[in-house]
Scaffold this motif. Structure first.
Motif, PDB file in Angstrom:
ATOM      1  N   GLY A 187       0.804  -1.207   0.000  1.00 34.73           N
ATOM      2  CA  GLY A 187       0.000   0.000   0.000  1.00 34.73           C
ATOM      3  C   GLY A 187       0.837   1.258   0.000  1.00 34.73           C
ATOM      4  N   LEU A 188       1.922   1.249   0.763  1.00 34.10           N
ATOM      5  CA  LEU A 188       2.819   2.402   0.789  1.00 34.10           C
ATOM      6  C   LEU A 188       3.502   2.585  -0.565  1.00 34.10           C
ATOM      7  N   GLU A 189       3.840   1.481  -1.209  1.00 33.37           N
ATOM      8  CA  GLU A 189       4.434   1.562  -2.551  1.00 33.37           C
ATOM      9  C   GLU A 189       3.445   2.190  -3.532  1.00 33.37           C
ATOM     10  N   ALA A 190       2.182   1.788  -3.432  1.00 33.48           N
ATOM     11  CA  ALA A 190       1.146   2.349  -4.304  1.00 33.48           C
ATOM     12  C   ALA A 190       0.973   3.840  -4.049  1.00 33.48           C
ATOM     13  N   ALA A 191       1.008   4.230  -2.780  1.00 25.01           N
ATOM     14  CA  ALA A 191       0.842   5.647  -2.433  1.00 25.01           C
ATOM     15  C   ALA A 191       1.989   6.489  -2.978  1.00 25.01           C
ATOM     16  N   ARG A 192       3.200   5.996  -2.843  1.00 26.06           N
ATOM     17  CA  ARG A 192       4.361   6.737  -3.379  1.00 26.06           C
ATOM     18  C   ARG A 192       4.260   6.871  -4.886  1.00 26.06           C
ATOM     19  N   ALA A 193       3.834   5.785  -5.549  1.00 26.23           N
ATOM     20  CA  ALA A 193       3.697   5.822  -7.008  1.00 26.23           C
ATOM     21  C   ALA A 193       2.630   6.821  -7.441  1.00 26.23           C
ATOM     22  N   ALA A 194       1.634   7.055  -6.571  1.00 27.56           N
ATOM     23  CA  ALA A 194       0.580   8.023  -6.879  1.00 27.56           C
ATOM     24  C   ALA A 194       1.012   9.448  -6.568  1.00 27.56           C
ATOM     25  N   GLY A 195       2.168   9.617  -5.941  1.00 26.12           N
ATOM     26  CA  GLY A 195       2.663  10.951  -5.612  1.00 26.12           C
ATOM     27  C   GLY A 195       2.192  11.476  -4.273  1.00 26.12           C
ATOM     28  N   CYS A 196       1.647  10.587  -3.425  1.00 26.63           N
ATOM     29  CA  CYS A 196       1.109  10.999  -2.125  1.00 26.63           C
ATOM     30  C   CYS A 196       2.184  10.942  -1.043  1.00 26.63           C
ATOM     31  N   ALA A 197       2.007  11.745  -0.004  1.00 28.75           N
ATOM     32  CA  ALA A 197       2.802  11.608   1.214  1.00 28.75           C
ATOM     33  C   ALA A 197       2.271  10.392   1.976  1.00 28.75           C
ATOM     34  N   THR A 198       3.081   9.859   2.907  1.00 24.33           N
ATOM     35  CA  THR A 198       2.706   8.587   3.539  1.00 24.33           C
ATOM     36  C   THR A 198       2.977   8.571   5.038  1.00 24.33           C
ATOM     37  N   ILE A 199       2.063   7.901   5.747  1.00 21.17           N
ATOM     38  CA  ILE A 199       2.279   7.516   7.141  1.00 21.17           C
ATOM     39  C   ILE A 199       2.119   6.007   7.222  1.00 21.17           C
ATOM     40  N   GLY A 200       3.122   5.334   7.747  1.00 22.25           N
ATOM     41  CA  GLY A 200       3.065   3.893   7.954  1.00 22.25           C
ATOM     42  C   GLY A 200       2.649   3.594   9.382  1.00 22.25           C
ATOM     43  N   VAL A 201       1.777   2.598   9.550  1.00 20.08           N
ATOM     44  CA  VAL A 201       1.283   2.220  10.869  1.00 20.08           C
ATOM     45  C   VAL A 201       1.784   0.814  11.200  1.00 20.08           C
ATOM     46  N   GLU A 202       2.504   0.708  12.295  1.00 18.97           N
ATOM     47  CA  GLU A 202       3.009  -0.594  12.722  1.00 18.97           C
ATOM     48  C   GLU A 202       1.866  -1.516  13.130  1.00 18.97           C
ATOM     49  N   GLY A 203       2.120  -2.825  13.083  1.00 15.86           N
ATOM     50  CA  GLY A 203       1.117  -3.792  13.504  1.00 15.86           C
ATOM     51  C   GLY A 203       1.184  -5.037  12.655  1.00 15.86           C
ATOM     52  N   THR A 204       0.636  -4.946  11.448  1.00 13.39           N
ATOM     53  CA  THR A 204       0.732  -6.074  10.521  1.00 13.39           C
ATOM     54  C   THR A 204       2.178  -6.303  10.121  1.00 13.39           C
ATOM     55  N   HIS A 205       2.929  -5.206  10.005  1.00 13.45           N
ATOM     56  CA  HIS A 205       4.350  -5.264   9.658  1.00 13.45           C
ATOM     57  C   HIS A 205       5.146  -4.431  10.661  1.00 13.45           C
ATOM     58  N   ALA A 206       6.406  -4.801  10.823  1.00 14.95           N
ATOM     59  CA  ALA A 206       7.289  -4.058  11.719  1.00 14.95           C
ATOM     60  C   ALA A 206       7.673  -2.727  11.084  1.00 14.95           C
ATOM     61  N   ALA A 207       8.064  -1.789  11.931  1.00 12.96           N
ATOM     62  CA  ALA A 207       8.440  -0.458  11.451  1.00 12.96           C
ATOM     63  C   ALA A 207       9.546  -0.527  10.405  1.00 12.96           C
ATOM     64  N   ALA A 208      10.480  -1.456  10.579  1.00  8.42           N
ATOM     65  CA  ALA A 208      11.599  -1.570   9.652  1.00  8.42           C
ATOM     66  C   ALA A 208      11.165  -1.945   8.243  1.00  8.42           C
ATOM     67  N   ASP A 209       9.962  -2.523   8.114  1.00 15.12           N
ATOM     68  CA  ASP A 209       9.461  -2.944   6.795  1.00 15.12           C
ATOM     69  C   ASP A 209       8.615  -1.871   6.108  1.00 15.12           C
ATOM     70  N   LEU A 210       8.393  -0.748   6.796  1.00 16.62           N
ATOM     71  CA  LEU A 210       7.494   0.287   6.280  1.00 16.62           C
ATOM     72  C   LEU A 210       8.298   1.485   5.797  1.00 16.62           C
ATOM     73  N   VAL A 211       8.295   1.701   4.489  1.00 12.61           N
ATOM     74  CA  VAL A 211       8.988   2.851   3.895  1.00 12.61           C
ATOM     75  C   VAL A 211       7.966   3.969   3.764  1.00 12.61           C
ATOM     76  N   ALA A 212       8.039   4.953   4.672  1.00 12.26           N
ATOM     77  CA  ALA A 212       7.042   6.021   4.710  1.00 12.26           C
ATOM     78  C   ALA A 212       7.693   7.309   5.203  1.00 12.26           C
ATOM     79  N   ASP A 213       6.996   8.429   4.978  1.00  8.71           N
ATOM     80  CA  ASP A 213       7.502   9.713   5.459  1.00  8.71           C
ATOM     81  C   ASP A 213       7.513   9.771   6.979  1.00  8.71           C
TER      82      ASP A 213
END
Length: 238
Positions: A187-213
């Motif tokens: 989802g974060l990859e899709a958001a970046r490709a759309a040109g959006c800013a991003t917030i990643g939320v830990e839980g399903t994945h660890a913080a280290a796996d989330l590339v977000a602003d």
């Protein structure tokens, strides 16, 4: 006889100060686009149960490594069964998922955050079907959101940008002025490709796996400030 001195009082742990240096926190956004599963709604156990039952019925046994969260079911099923069996697999998995709403719950802070954003500045963007999306939102008690983009409404799902581009278009805003809140790398990859800013939320994945602003442990760490020209985020202490 003298009284014993009072035992020293243990120092109170200081309250964690939020990192206010992140540049995303100073920006004004015209709209906020939320993923559903793992971001607003905890449906992990229901998802895993449904996929496990489908895999057992399909005879995959121990070779099945589990669902890939954040990716449309059809895309994943296409990697697991022959092409002529994908439609049938989608129908059966959908039946299982619609029937399993056990322990689906709204995640901490999600209701408050959604309610604080004006209707014309918020949307839900999910890889689920519309029927499944509505079932899970209802089961979790998520506040009603008028703009919901589901997998049927885009030509390609996450990690491609189309779902977020569609949501921005429906709200009438520039994707570059949108903020996406997501729990999954796809989802974060899709958001970046759309040109959006991003917030990643830990839980399903660890913080280290989330590339977000910005990455947060939960939506209860965020607060919305509404302005005439959009919304701003604040990061709250733990």
């Amino acid at each position: 006889m003298t009284n014993a001195p009072n035992a020293p009082t243990a120092p109170t742990a200081p309250r964690e100060s939020p990192d206010t240096s992140n540049t995303l926190l100073g920006r004004v956004f015209e709209a906020v686009l939320f993923d559903m599963d793992g971001t607003l709604v905890d449906s992990t156990n229901a998802v895993n149960r449904s996929w496990r039952r489908w895999a057992d019925e399909a005879g995959l046994g121990e070779s099945f490594q589990g669902a890939r969260h954040g990716v449309p079911a059809r895309q994943m099923l296409a990697t697991l069964v022959p092409a002529d069996q994908v439609d049938q697999a989608v129908v059966r998995l959908t039946e299982l998922e619609l029937a399993d709403t056990g322990d689906i719950a709204i995640l901490p802070g999600a209701g408050e955050l959604l309610a604080s954003i004006p209707e014309h500045r918020r949307a839900i963007v999910t890889s689920a079907t519309r029927a499944l999306c509505l079932v899970r939102l209802t089961a979790a008690g998520v506040p009603t959101v008028a703009t919901v983009v589901t997998i049927e409404e885009t030509s390609r799902g996450k990690p491609f940008p189309e779902p977020f581009l569609a949501a921005a278009a429906r709200l009438g805003v520039d994707p570059a002025r949108c903020l996406v809140v997501e729990d999954a790398p796809a989802g974060l990859e899709a958001a970046r490709a759309a040109g959006c800013a991003t917030i990643g939320v830990e839980g399903t994945h660890a913080a280290a796996d989330l590339v977000a602003d910005l990455v947060v442990p939960g939506l209860d760490r965020l607060r919305i400030l509404v302005q005439d020209d959009g919304v701003r985020f604040e990061l709250l202490p733990a």
